[in-house]
Motif scaffolding. Structure first.
Motif, short mmCIF file in Angstrom:
data_model
loop_
_atom_site.label_atom_id
_atom_site.label_comp_id
_atom_site.label_asym_id
_atom_site.label_seq_id
_atom_site.Cartn_x
_atom_site.Cartn_y
_atom_site.Cartn_z
N LEU A 223 0.81 -1.37 0.22
CA LEU A 223 -0.01 0.19 -0.15
C LEU A 223 0.89 1.25 0.04
CD1 LEU A 223 -2.62 -1.04 2.37
CD2 LEU A 223 -3.42 -0.62 0.22
N GLY A 224 1.66 0.89 0.61
CA GLY A 224 2.88 2.94 0.52
C GLY A 224 4.00 2.53 -0.69
N ARG A 225 3.46 1.48 -1.51
CA ARG A 225 4.02 1.69 -3.12
C ARG A 225 2.77 2.33 -3.73
NH1 ARG A 225 7.03 -2.79 -1.33
NH2 ARG A 225 5.29 -4.38 -2.42
N ARG A 226 1.79 2.36 -3.34
CA ARG A 226 0.28 2.64 -3.98
C ARG A 226 -0.21 1.64 -5.04
NH1 ARG A 226 0.47 8.77 -6.45
NH2 ARG A 226 2.01 9.85 -4.07
N GLU A 227 0.26 0.95 -4.24
CA GLU A 227 -0.27 -1.07 -4.80
C GLU A 227 -1.70 -0.98 -4.53
OE1 GLU A 227 2.39 -4.46 -5.16
OE2 GLU A 227 3.62 -2.92 -5.50
N LYS A 228 -2.34 -1.17 -5.00
CA LYS A 228 -3.97 -2.27 -5.05
C LYS A 228 -3.92 -3.03 -4.75
CE LYS A 228 -8.90 -1.54 -5.83
NZ LYS A 228 -9.75 -1.33 -7.01
N LEU A 229 -4.81 -3.27 -3.35
CA LEU A 229 -5.12 -4.88 -2.81
C LEU A 229 -6.49 -5.23 -3.70
CD1 LEU A 229 -3.04 -4.35 0.81
CD2 LEU A 229 -1.85 -4.88 -1.34
N ASP A 230 -6.42 -6.17 -4.13
CA ASP A 230 -8.03 -6.65 -4.29
C ASP A 230 -7.62 -7.92 -3.63
OD1 ASP A 230 -10.32 -7.02 -5.22
OD2 ASP A 230 -9.18 -7.51 -7.14
N ARG A 231 -8.61 -8.22 -2.53
CA ARG A 231 -9.05 -9.63 -2.16
C ARG A 231 -8.25 -10.22 -1.04
NH1 ARG A 231 -14.19 -11.00 -3.10
NH2 ARG A 231 -13.92 -13.42 -2.73
N TYR A 232 -6.88 -9.56 -0.23
CA TYR A 232 -5.58 -10.30 0.11
C TYR A 232 -6.52 -10.76 0.96
CZ TYR A 232 -1.29 -9.91 1.55
OH TYR A 232 0.02 -10.68 1.95
N SER A 251 -6.57 0.48 -0.82
CA SER A 251 -6.11 1.38 -1.34
C SER A 251 -5.89 2.17 -0.78
CB SER A 251 -7.04 1.85 -2.56
OG SER A 251 -7.94 2.73 -2.22
N ALA A 252 -4.54 3.22 -1.23
CA ALA A 252 -4.06 4.39 -0.01
C ALA A 252 -4.20 5.70 -1.04
CB ALA A 252 -1.95 4.20 0.19
N ASN A 253 -4.33 6.18 -0.07
CA ASN A 253 -4.95 7.37 0.23
C ASN A 253 -3.62 8.91 -0.29
OD1 ASN A 253 -6.23 10.08 0.01
ND2 ASN A 253 -7.31 10.19 1.17
N PHE A 254 -3.26 9.16 -0.83
CA PHE A 254 -1.76 10.43 -1.00
C PHE A 254 -2.64 11.31 -1.52
CE2 PHE A 254 -0.59 6.27 -1.65
CZ PHE A 254 1.56 5.91 -0.94
N ARG A 255 -1.81 12.74 -0.35
CA ARG A 255 -1.94 13.86 -0.52
C ARG A 255 -1.28 14.25 -0.80
NH1 ARG A 255 -6.56 14.61 4.16
NH2 ARG A 255 -8.84 13.84 2.75
N ASP A 256 -0.37 15.35 -2.01
CA ASP A 256 1.06 15.52 -2.09
C ASP A 256 1.79 15.06 -2.01
OD1 ASP A 256 -0.78 18.40 -2.28
OD2 ASP A 256 -0.50 18.48 0.12
N GLY A 257 1.47 13.72 -2.81
CA GLY A 257 2.79 12.81 -2.68
C GLY A 257 2.97 12.29 -0.77
N CYS A 258 2.27 12.44 -0.40
CA CYS A 258 2.46 11.69 1.58
C CYS A 258 1.21 10.81 1.29
CB CYS A 258 2.46 12.93 2.47
SG CYS A 258 3.68 14.66 1.78
N PHE A 259 1.97 9.87 2.52
CA PHE A 259 0.46 8.98 2.80
C PHE A 259 -0.13 8.84 3.45
CE2 PHE A 259 -0.66 4.80 5.17
CZ PHE A 259 -0.88 4.27 4.04
N VAL A 260 -1.48 9.44 3.43
CA VAL A 260 -2.51 9.64 4.35
C VAL A 260 -2.86 8.33 5.60
CG1 VAL A 260 -4.78 11.21 4.80
CG2 VAL A 260 -2.73 11.36 2.98
N ASN A 261 -3.75 7.67 4.51
CA ASN A 261 -4.61 6.59 5.05
C ASN A 261 -4.57 5.37 3.82
OD1 ASN A 261 -6.83 9.16 4.75
ND2 ASN A 261 -7.41 6.58 4.37
#
Length: 609
Positions: A223-232, A251-261
């Motif tokens: 998730l930190g690499r912006r990959e989406k997990l599908d039925r992991y 999936s991860a939410n990024f704002r201005d390149g920073c990991f938010v949640n």
């Protein structure tokens, strides 16, 4: 001119007061041409509130055109006006306030009710018009429809509420996890799934609840690499110590390149995991059942790749399909019933997977590698998972070789039957013709001639049915032409038959009655419409009329009168009337520069060609 007490020349010296007064008066009295081009509704009033002018958009928004200068229509052209949830009098309208106070009204929202009862939400921008001395000489109101804006705003608000409700009260477990793995939020379904209270779950690290440390580490890293997990797949520890087998989509939410949640959806598959072996056993029994079926059966994945086939499928195809490679069908080549090539990506199974629906009532030809062809009926049906998602399809191919052979044999018999009927009619015509030549009784010759023409008409109709080859219907144009041609052969050369129109597709069971009707009308026209067997022209038309069709036979003779009740069924026109009723129609005769015999069909099944 000055609006809101401000002169356009302010800061550049005092303008000519007379010029400003003239401009202000002209603005109120005669609307500029560009007013009609404005994208908003606009109108002007004098200092007393009398409407001086309005543009077309204002009239459309009001739903009416107020009377210019009418004291009963002061301040506004609305039929009814609502502000603050109540109906207001004309003296309370924004224009009235502007003319009274001299202060503009900006962005005031209200409801305009039209005479037809419909309502429009409007935003008002009204401003006073003052002369050079600051006296109010009128006002201008620009307003526009904000019904759609209010609808969109309300819809967005409802959407936000729905999204909030969806998260909190959704049936699927969901939670948000921060950058360090802290659980930021969890809905009711998530807490109920694991049996925790909010204070025992929210605010703690998600790692504390995963039974597989390497698994949660991999999930957070991906998730930190912006990959989406599908039925992991994951294992969570519930409050009571039990293990919950789940599938996590995140999936991860990024704002201005920073990991938010992260945004995680958790699906409990504990029962499915525990029942996996039972399902596997059931699938094996099902596979054995398919192998025992005498019909060809195979399955595909959602992309159409063959995943299974039984022995009968390989026998029908004449080859051994390649699992995971062959696509859509087990056959080597496919053809349509007419012999044209049918690409595999257009076959019934491909249609089922593409459109996610069963396909029925189609036929195809399978060609084996040895060149033999097998006609078959496919029955492709989608396969879906528990969520309803398409996962593949199953197809059963039914060999219809024997049925096709039976149909071909039946067609041959039908063709032979038609041929014999045609020969019998020709023989009957010959017998009637011979009898007519041999008899010396004029009345008998007349009757035999009529019988010959009837048989000739029926033979022409039978020929059309035979040539058309359709088991249910035939073309009216071919039918009318054939019957007229057969009749023309029995009439003198001085009688001409012209076909003006022949439209529609007729059911086969109408052929014989309609042939007899047309023959009788043509015979009657020759006997009476063109002075016996003299010279003349007969016109024939079969065309749409109202909700039905009509047959018209018209001649240029002296005409005659026909009384329906006075005709015997056995007479020519009596037979026409009886057959017309049999076909759901009626018969009538008109005399106007000749005779028009009309048969109208109201209930006979006729379709357009």
């Amino acid at each position: 001119m000055a609006l809101n007490g401000t002169s356009p020349n302010e800061g550049r010296g005092r303008a000519d007061p007379f010029l400003e007064n003239a401009l202000a008066t002209q603005l109120l009295a005669v609307p500029p041409a560009f007013v009609e081009l404005l994208p908003v509704a606009a109108y002007a009033c004098d200092a007393h509130g009398q409407i001086l002018w309005f543009n077309q958009r204002a009239a459309e928004l009001w739903g009416r055109r107020p009377r210019i200068g009418d004291n009963t229509e002061l301040f506004c052209g609305s039929y009814k006006l609502y502000f603050g949830g109540r109906a207001i009098a004309r003296e309370e309208t924004p224009m009235a306030r502007v003319l009274k106070s001299g202060e503009p009204v900006q962005g005031m929202e209200g409801i305009v009710e039209r005479p037809d009862g419909s309502r429009v939400a409007a935003m008002v921008h009204a401003a006073p018009v003052k002369d050079a001395d600051g006296r109010i000489i009128g006002g201008i109101n620009c307003f526009h429809d904000i019904t759609e804006l209010q609808r969109v705003t309300g819809a967005l608000r409802e959407r936000q509420e729905e999204l909030e409700d969806f998260f909190e009260n959704g049936a699927v477990a969901m939670h948000l996890v921060g950058a360090e793995g802290t659980i930021l939020r969890a809905n009711k379904a998530e807490l109920e799934l694991l049996g925790y209270k909010p204070e025992d779950y929210i605010g703690r690290n998600i790692r504390d609840f995963h039974d597989d440390a390497e698994g949660i580490k991999d999930m957070l890293a991906r998730l930190g690499r912006r990959e989406k997990l599908d039925r992991y797949p994951a294992c969570l520890r519930a409050q009571d110590g039990s293990i919950k087998y789940v599938l996590v989509t995140s999936s991860a939410n990024f704002r201005d390149g920073c990991f938010v949640n992260t945004r995680c959806v958790t699906v409990d598959v504990t029962e499915e995991v525990l029942a996996k072996q039972r399902v596997a056993d059931s699938e094996e029994r099902f596979r054995q059942l398919l192998e025992a079926l005498p019909a060809a059966v195979y399955t595909t994945d959602r992309e159409g790749k063959i995943t299974y086939y039984n022995k009968s499928a390989a026998e029908l195809a004449g080859r051994t399909p390649e699992l995971g490679r062959d696509q859509w069908c087990v056959t080597w080549r496919l053809y349509n019933p007419d012999g044209s090539a049918l690409p595999h990506d257009q076959c019934p199974m491909a249609v089922t997977l593409r459109e996610n629906r069963p396909v029925r009532n189609v036929e195809a030809l399978a060609e084996r590698p040895d060149g033999t062809r097998v006609p078959f009926l496919p029955y492709p049906t989608p396969l879906r998972d528990r969520s309803g998602a398409l996962v593949g399809a199953v197809n059963m191919l039914v060999d219809i070789t024997e049925r096709k052979m039976a149909e071909a044999h039946q067609a041959l018999l039908f063709k032979e039957l038609n041929h014999r009927v045609k020969n019998n009619m020709q023989m009957l015509q010959s017998l009637l013709s011979a009898s007519r030549r041999e008899t010396t009784d004029p009345q008998a010759r007349l009757r035999l001639g009529d019988a010959m023409r009837k048989v000739s008409a029926m033979a022409a109709a039978q020929q059309i049915l035979y040539d058309e080859g359709s088991p249910t219907d035939f073309k009216a144009a071919d039918f009318i032409t054939a019957v007229c041609s057969a009749a023309r052969g029995t009439f003198p050369d001085t009688v001409d038959i012209l076909i003006d129109a022949a439209e529609g597709i007729l059911p086969n069971d109408t052929a014989m009655p309609l042939a007899l009707i047309l023959n009788e009308l043509l015979t009657n026209a020759v006997k009476h419409g063109v002075n016996g067997f003299g010279e003349g022209t007969i016109r024939v038309a079969f065309s749409p009329c109202g909700a039905g069709h009509q047959l018209v036979v018209q001649d240029n003779g002296p005409g005659f009168h026909w009384i329906a009740d006075g005709q015997r069924r056995s007479s020519g026109l009596g037979l026409v009337a009886g057959l017309a009723r049999q076909l759901g129609g009626n018969f009538q005769v008109e005399n106007d520069h000749g005779t028009r015999c009309i048969v109208q069909f109201e209930n006979m099944r006729i379709s357009s060609a």
